[in-house]
Design an enzyme around this catalytic site. Sequence first.
Site, PDB file in Angstrom:
ATOM      1  N   GLY A 102       0.865  -1.189   0.000  1.00 58.97           N
ATOM      2  CA  GLY A 102       0.000   0.000   0.000  1.00 58.97           C
ATOM      3  C   GLY A 102       0.896   1.233   0.000  1.00 58.97           C
ATOM      4  O   GLY A 102       1.996   1.204  -0.550  1.00 58.97           O
ATOM      5  N   ARG A 103       0.412   2.271   0.656  1.00 63.31           N
ATOM      6  CA  ARG A 103       1.173   3.534   0.655  1.00 63.31           C
ATOM      7  C   ARG A 103       2.561   3.364   1.266  1.00 63.31           C
ATOM      8  O   ARG A 103       3.570   3.723   0.665  1.00 63.31           O
ATOM      9  CB  ARG A 103       0.436   4.594   1.481  1.00 63.31           C
ATOM     10  CG  ARG A 103      -0.884   5.036   0.926  1.00 63.31           C
ATOM     11  CD  ARG A 103      -1.410   6.174   1.792  1.00 63.31           C
ATOM     12  NE  ARG A 103      -2.759   6.518   1.453  1.00 63.31           N
ATOM     13  CZ  ARG A 103      -3.835   6.058   2.083  1.00 63.31           C
ATOM     14  NH1 ARG A 103      -3.708   5.227   3.104  1.00 63.31           N
ATOM     15  NH2 ARG A 103      -5.038   6.414   1.704  1.00 63.31           N
ATOM     16  N   ILE A 104       2.598   2.798   2.479  1.00 61.12           N
ATOM     17  CA  ILE A 104       3.887   2.714   3.188  1.00 61.12           C
ATOM     18  C   ILE A 104       4.788   1.657   2.530  1.00 61.12           C
ATOM     19  O   ILE A 104       5.971   1.898   2.296  1.00 61.12           O
ATOM     20  CB  ILE A 104       3.664   2.438   4.697  1.00 61.12           C
ATOM     21  CG1 ILE A 104       2.879   3.604   5.311  1.00 61.12           C
ATOM     22  CG2 ILE A 104       4.995   2.252   5.423  1.00 61.12           C
ATOM     23  CD1 ILE A 104       2.382   3.387   6.726  1.00 61.12           C
ATOM     24  N   THR A 152       6.577  -2.625  11.223  1.00 60.12           N
ATOM     25  CA  THR A 152       6.214  -1.259  11.650  1.00 60.12           C
ATOM     26  C   THR A 152       4.699  -1.081  11.558  1.00 60.12           C
ATOM     27  O   THR A 152       4.206   0.038  11.545  1.00 60.12           O
ATOM     28  CB  THR A 152       6.885  -0.201  10.735  1.00 60.12           C
ATOM     29  OG1 THR A 152       6.597  -0.527   9.381  1.00 60.12           O
ATOM     30  CG2 THR A 152       8.376  -0.132  10.951  1.00 60.12           C
ATOM     31  N   SER A 153       3.963  -2.211  11.433  1.00 56.39           N
ATOM     32  CA  SER A 153       2.508  -2.074  11.230  1.00 56.39           C
ATOM     33  C   SER A 153       1.763  -2.159  12.562  1.00 56.39           C
ATOM     34  O   SER A 153       1.551  -1.142  13.221  1.00 56.39           O
ATOM     35  CB  SER A 153       2.018  -3.116  10.227  1.00 56.39           C
ATOM     36  OG  SER A 153       2.189  -4.426  10.728  1.00 56.39           O
ATOM     37  N   ARG A 154       1.417  -3.362  12.973  1.00 57.65           N
ATOM     38  CA  ARG A 154       0.802  -3.555  14.278  1.00 57.65           C
ATOM     39  C   ARG A 154       1.415  -4.789  14.923  1.00 57.65           C
ATOM     40  O   ARG A 154       1.639  -5.809  14.255  1.00 57.65           O
ATOM     41  CB  ARG A 154      -0.719  -3.737  14.158  1.00 57.65           C
ATOM     42  CG  ARG A 154      -1.472  -2.442  13.960  1.00 57.65           C
ATOM     43  CD  ARG A 154      -1.418  -1.558  15.207  1.00 57.65           C
ATOM     44  NE  ARG A 154      -2.102  -0.286  15.072  1.00 57.65           N
ATOM     45  CZ  ARG A 154      -1.513   0.877  14.725  1.00 57.65           C
ATOM     46  NH1 ARG A 154      -0.222   0.924  14.472  1.00 57.65           N
ATOM     47  NH2 ARG A 154      -2.217   1.993  14.651  1.00 57.65           N
ATOM     48  N   GLU A 164       1.876  -2.661  24.291  1.00 57.25           N
ATOM     49  CA  GLU A 164       2.821  -1.544  24.381  1.00 57.25           C
ATOM     50  C   GLU A 164       2.469  -0.671  25.574  1.00 57.25           C
ATOM     51  O   GLU A 164       1.296  -0.542  25.886  1.00 57.25           O
ATOM     52  CB  GLU A 164       2.763  -0.717  23.094  1.00 57.25           C
ATOM     53  CG  GLU A 164       3.218  -1.507  21.871  1.00 57.25           C
ATOM     54  CD  GLU A 164       3.060  -0.742  20.552  1.00 57.25           C
ATOM     55  OE1 GLU A 164       2.706   0.440  20.585  1.00 57.25           O
ATOM     56  OE2 GLU A 164       3.282  -1.351  19.501  1.00 57.25           O
ATOM     57  N   HIS A 170       7.565   2.394  19.017  1.00 59.97           N
ATOM     58  CA  HIS A 170       6.425   2.812  18.180  1.00 59.97           C
ATOM     59  C   HIS A 170       6.575   4.282  17.729  1.00 59.97           C
ATOM     60  O   HIS A 170       5.774   5.133  18.113  1.00 59.97           O
ATOM     61  CB  HIS A 170       5.099   2.595  18.922  1.00 59.97           C
ATOM     62  CG  HIS A 170       3.935   2.480  17.982  1.00 59.97           C
ATOM     63  ND1 HIS A 170       2.821   1.731  18.240  1.00 59.97           N
ATOM     64  CD2 HIS A 170       3.704   3.039  16.758  1.00 59.97           C
ATOM     65  CE1 HIS A 170       1.972   1.835  17.233  1.00 59.97           C
ATOM     66  NE2 HIS A 170       2.489   2.626  16.327  1.00 59.97           N
ATOM     67  N   ILE A 171       7.602   4.498  16.914  1.00 64.64           N
ATOM     68  CA  ILE A 171       7.910   5.873  16.477  1.00 64.64           C
ATOM     69  C   ILE A 171       7.825   6.027  14.960  1.00 64.64           C
ATOM     70  O   ILE A 171       8.436   6.928  14.392  1.00 64.64           O
ATOM     71  CB  ILE A 171       9.307   6.310  16.979  1.00 64.64           C
ATOM     72  CG1 ILE A 171      10.375   5.244  16.635  1.00 64.64           C
ATOM     73  CG2 ILE A 171       9.285   6.604  18.463  1.00 64.64           C
ATOM     74  CD1 ILE A 171      11.804   5.694  16.868  1.00 64.64           C
ATOM     75  N   GLY A 172       7.057   5.134  14.319  1.00 66.38           N
ATOM     76  CA  GLY A 172       6.945   5.183  12.851  1.00 66.38           C
ATOM     77  C   GLY A 172       6.621   6.574  12.321  1.00 66.38           C
ATOM     78  O   GLY A 172       7.223   7.049  11.366  1.00 66.38           O
TER      79      GLY A 172
HETATM   80  C1  DGY Z   1      -0.434   4.964  13.352  1.00 65.30           C
HETATM   81  O1  DGY Z   1      -0.589   6.118  12.950  1.00 65.30           O
HETATM   82  O2  DGY Z   1      -1.305   4.095  13.280  1.00 65.30           O
HETATM   83  C2  DGY Z   1       0.861   4.674  13.971  1.00 65.30           C
HETATM   84  O3  DGY Z   1       1.058   3.344  14.204  1.00 65.30           O
HETATM   85  C3  DGY Z   1       0.914   5.443  15.258  1.00 65.30           C
HETATM   86  O4  DGY Z   1       2.131   6.054  15.421  1.00 65.30           O
END
Ligand code: DGY
Length: 322
Positions: A156-158, A237-239, A268, A287-289
């Site tokens: 997707g986007r990321i 970096t998702s969930r 978390e 959790h600093i994405g």
């Molecule tokens: C989001 O925006 O869902 C990120 O995981 C939170 O930083």
Amino acid sequence: MKKKVLLTRTLHDFALKELRKKYQIEIHSGKIPIPQTKLRSRIKEIEGLICFPYDKIDKEMIKHARNLKVISTYSVGFDHIDTEYAKEKKIRVGYTPEVLTDATADLAFSLMLDIARRVSEGDRIIRNGKWNEIYGAYDYVGTDLQGKTLGIFGLGRIGSTLAKRAKAFDMKIIYHNRKHVSKSKEKALGAKYVSFEKLISDSDFLSVHVPHTKETDHLFNLKIFRKMKKTAFLINTSRGKVVNQRDLESALKKKTISGAGLDVFEMEPIKKNNPLCKLENIVLAPHIGSSTKETRKKMAEITVKNLILGMNGKKPIYSVGY
Ligand code: DGY
């Protein structure tokens, strides 16, 4: 009388100023996340809610709302909100995609570089006064990214933005999605669609970019880790709940896979005594994405805009379904 809005955490000053012009705002301070009991009592009175990923806004919570018009979450993820039930109750749900795409892809890429080149591990070596123990030519070697296969689960986007970064590093890119992306997008990204099985078996780096749903819950578990290359690295970096954390811990300990980079966890924040903190072959981020000054400011702008639109009975700029 101004309409009531609750923020479960504070936001940037400019955002609070904007909100105060229009609404009577209450900002939860103290323990984060806001205790469910407090949220339950406040949700009865408010018309607008600004929340964050750790706030559980499930059906039970929404049932207590009497006048709620909009839930505006400061996040791209909305798995903490029962969006179906909100829709049934005609409550709008706004979220903040797009503005955090680059920052999150950058973080995924930095976890990948860090675990491959053992940067954080090296930092610990220096701080622990052990540099003199790794002088040999083979003592402390990492892995190249160039020429390696990056598997992206969720283009997707990321995921697509990560692919752009990886292309510049001469990586081979494969991906798996529910659907193929367009041929032109595949061409632009240099990404090839493969089955889930092939994604698992062929990736040197496997980066996860899917939401947490019933289908993706614990999708990455020991069975999957055993099918990955022993030299592979998992990046998430998702969930957190997409990965079975216990299984990952065991796979990393037994070197079933080589390493991991995580920005998200099942629960978390994780504590210092979490078994993952004892492993060297993992890079942990809190959790600093989306956490850059620029991105967080844009997220605050969208969160406020989404809220105002919803309060006025309009569809938020980024709206979940309704
Ligand atoms: C989001 O925006 O869902 C990120 O995981 C939170 O930083």
